[in-house]
Design an enzyme around this catalytic site. Structure first.
Site, short mmCIF file in Angstrom:
data_model
loop_
_atom_site.label_atom_id
_atom_site.label_comp_id
_atom_site.label_asym_id
_atom_site.label_seq_id
_atom_site.Cartn_x
_atom_site.Cartn_y
_atom_site.Cartn_z
N GLN A 1 45.49 44.89 45.91
CA GLN A 1 46.04 43.59 45.52
C GLN A 1 44.91 42.66 45.12
O GLN A 1 45.15 41.54 44.74
CB GLN A 1 46.81 42.98 46.70
CG GLN A 1 47.96 43.83 47.18
CD GLN A 1 48.48 43.36 48.53
OE1 GLN A 1 49.33 42.47 48.61
NE2 GLN A 1 47.98 43.92 49.60
N HIS B 1 47.46 43.17 41.09
CA HIS B 1 47.46 41.74 40.76
C HIS B 1 46.45 41.40 39.67
O HIS B 1 46.00 40.26 39.56
CB HIS B 1 47.21 40.90 42.03
CG HIS B 1 48.33 40.99 43.02
ND1 HIS B 1 48.24 40.52 44.32
CD2 HIS B 1 49.58 41.50 42.90
CE1 HIS B 1 49.39 40.75 44.95
NE2 HIS B 1 50.20 41.36 44.11
N CYS C 1 43.40 34.93 25.77
CA CYS C 1 43.99 33.75 25.15
C CYS C 1 45.50 33.96 25.07
O CYS C 1 45.96 34.98 24.57
CB CYS C 1 43.40 33.55 23.76
SG CYS C 1 44.31 32.31 22.82
N GLY D 1 43.33 45.75 55.39
CA GLY D 1 43.15 44.33 55.09
C GLY D 1 44.29 43.69 54.32
O GLY D 1 44.06 42.86 53.46
P1 NAD Z 1 46.87 39.57 52.34
O1 NAD Z 1 48.31 39.36 52.43
O2 NAD Z 1 46.43 40.86 51.80
O3 NAD Z 1 46.28 39.28 53.86
C1 NAD Z 1 44.97 39.53 54.25
C2 NAD Z 1 44.98 40.25 55.62
O4 NAD Z 1 43.65 40.68 55.91
C3 NAD Z 1 45.41 39.35 56.79
O5 NAD Z 1 46.44 39.98 57.53
C4 NAD Z 1 44.13 39.20 57.65
O6 NAD Z 1 44.39 39.19 59.03
C5 NAD Z 1 43.39 40.46 57.28
N1 NAD Z 1 41.92 40.40 57.42
C6 NAD Z 1 41.11 39.33 57.25
N2 NAD Z 1 39.82 39.70 57.40
C7 NAD Z 1 39.81 41.02 57.69
C8 NAD Z 1 38.79 41.98 57.92
N3 NAD Z 1 37.49 41.65 57.91
N4 NAD Z 1 39.16 43.26 58.16
C9 NAD Z 1 40.48 43.63 58.19
N5 NAD Z 1 41.48 42.75 57.96
C10 NAD Z 1 41.16 41.47 57.70
O7 NAD Z 1 46.11 38.60 51.44
P2 NAD Z 1 46.25 37.03 51.27
O8 NAD Z 1 45.05 36.43 51.83
O9 NAD Z 1 47.58 36.60 51.79
O10 NAD Z 1 46.21 36.88 49.68
C11 NAD Z 1 47.37 37.05 48.88
C12 NAD Z 1 46.99 37.57 47.52
O11 NAD Z 1 45.96 36.73 46.94
C13 NAD Z 1 46.38 38.93 47.57
O12 NAD Z 1 47.35 39.91 47.62
C14 NAD Z 1 45.49 38.91 46.32
O13 NAD Z 1 46.26 39.14 45.16
C15 NAD Z 1 44.99 37.51 46.24
N6 NAD Z 1 43.64 37.42 46.81
C16 NAD Z 1 42.66 38.23 46.33
C17 NAD Z 1 41.40 38.17 46.87
C18 NAD Z 1 40.32 39.11 46.36
O14 NAD Z 1 40.44 39.62 45.24
N7 NAD Z 1 39.29 39.40 47.15
C19 NAD Z 1 41.11 37.24 47.88
C20 NAD Z 1 42.14 36.41 48.33
C21 NAD Z 1 43.41 36.51 47.79
#
Ligand code: NAD
Length: 254
Positions: free
Chosen positions: A104, A122, A130, A195
């Site tokens: 994601q 995603h 554009c 994650g």
């Molecule tokens: P998510 O629903 O995938 O939740 C993140 C999960 O990771 C949480 O349950 C949290 O407890 C867990 N977590 C945090 N740190 C961790 C670690 N070190 N090890 C294991 N687990 C851990 O994601 P979201 O934050 O609800 O974001 C929603 C959407 O936003 C994502 O699906 C994505 O499309 C986008 N997003 C992308 C990125 C990226 O590309 N790195 C970052 C943030 C959000």
């Protein structure tokens, strides 16, 4: 079961599987310095996602999206794959077990770690396009425009709105990627979820396809997820710590 026993069980499950698929969320990149949005202190506390990460807001007030993006861009630009990303690359290249990563995330870190089949549900922040003439821009070009104060950036050719190739709320997930991800879920004899809160739909519905079609399930996440009850082993912990520990045991028993 102790965490050490869970780690051992996960290593055994991998050893006894032939077609392993990983499903990852924002949590796997937290240890690379990119915060997940949902946790306390995350981006969603300051930017309401229904407003700032919404496609219809983007069309009417694109500067809102780009303001949020400018906060994120340095974190994404400077991020390096962490031990959890590297463990998945090892499972593909050294063990030949991991066949695909369905993510994601939009940060490109799985590809940079070396995984070859990465399905980005995603989209990606690597490129933008554009909305007027469909021309694609690599992120460095868009960075230049932002650095010159062009917020929102506009297409140098047709002056159309430029948007990152990430999926906002209100946009459909790319059909071909979703279809390939379904096929991977059906092919998997072991799915490893890492994650992800498993609450962001429709992506979060994919792991249940694997379970329904007979795959075993490992979950590695900092907190409990709604699918832990279906998992053969659910490990609460940091992905960058737990995955290398699983690999260490796998090496010992292989
Ligand atoms: P998510 O629903 O995938 O939740 C993140 C999960 O990771 C949480 O349950 C949290 O407890 C867990 N977590 C945090 N740190 C961790 C670690 N070190 N090890 C294991 N687990 C851990 O994601 P979201 O934050 O609800 O974001 C929603 C959407 O936003 C994502 O699906 C994505 O499309 C986008 N997003 C992308 C990125 C990226 O590309 N790195 C970052 C943030 C959000």
């Amino acid at each position: 079961m102790s965490q050490e026993d869970k780690v051992k069980k996960a290593a055994e499950l991998i050893k006894n599987s032939d077609y392993v698929v990983a499903f990852t969320g924002a949590g796997i990149s937290v240890e690379s310095g990119i915060p997940d949005f949902r946790s306390p202190g995350g981006l969603w506390e300051r930017y309401n996602p229904n407003e700032y990460a919404n496609y219809f807001t983007f069309l009417t007030h694109p500067e809102k999206y780009w303001t949020m993006h400018m906060e994120l861009r340095e974190m994404v630009r400077d991020a390096q794959p962490n031990p959890a990303h590297n463990a998945l690359a090892t499972l593909e290249h050294e063990y030949g077990k991991l066949k695909s990563v369905i993510t994601q995330n939009v940060d490109f870190l799985h590809s940079r770690a070396g995984n070859t089949k990465v399905l980005e549900l995603h989209g990606t922040a690597q490129t933008s396009r554009c909305l007027g003439c469909d021309k694609t821009f690599y992120f460095t070009k868009v960075e230049e425009m932002l650095d010159q104060g062009q917020v929102p950036p506009r297409c140098p050719h047709c002056k159309g709105l430029i948007k990152t190739n990430t999926i906002l709320f209100g946009e459909d997930l790319p059909n071909d990627v979703v279809e390939q991800s379904r096929e991977e879920m059906i092919a998997a004899d072991l799915l490893i979820v890492i994650g992800s809160s498993l609450t962001v739909y429709p992506a979060a519905a994919l792991p249940s396809i694997a379970v329904k079609t007979g795959s075993r399930l490992i979950i590695v996440n900092k907190e409990i997820t709604p699918m832990d009850i279906y998992a053969d082993v659910a490990i609460q912990g940091m992905a960058g710590v737990i995955l290398p520990r699983i690999l260490t045991v796998l090496e010992e028993i292989s």
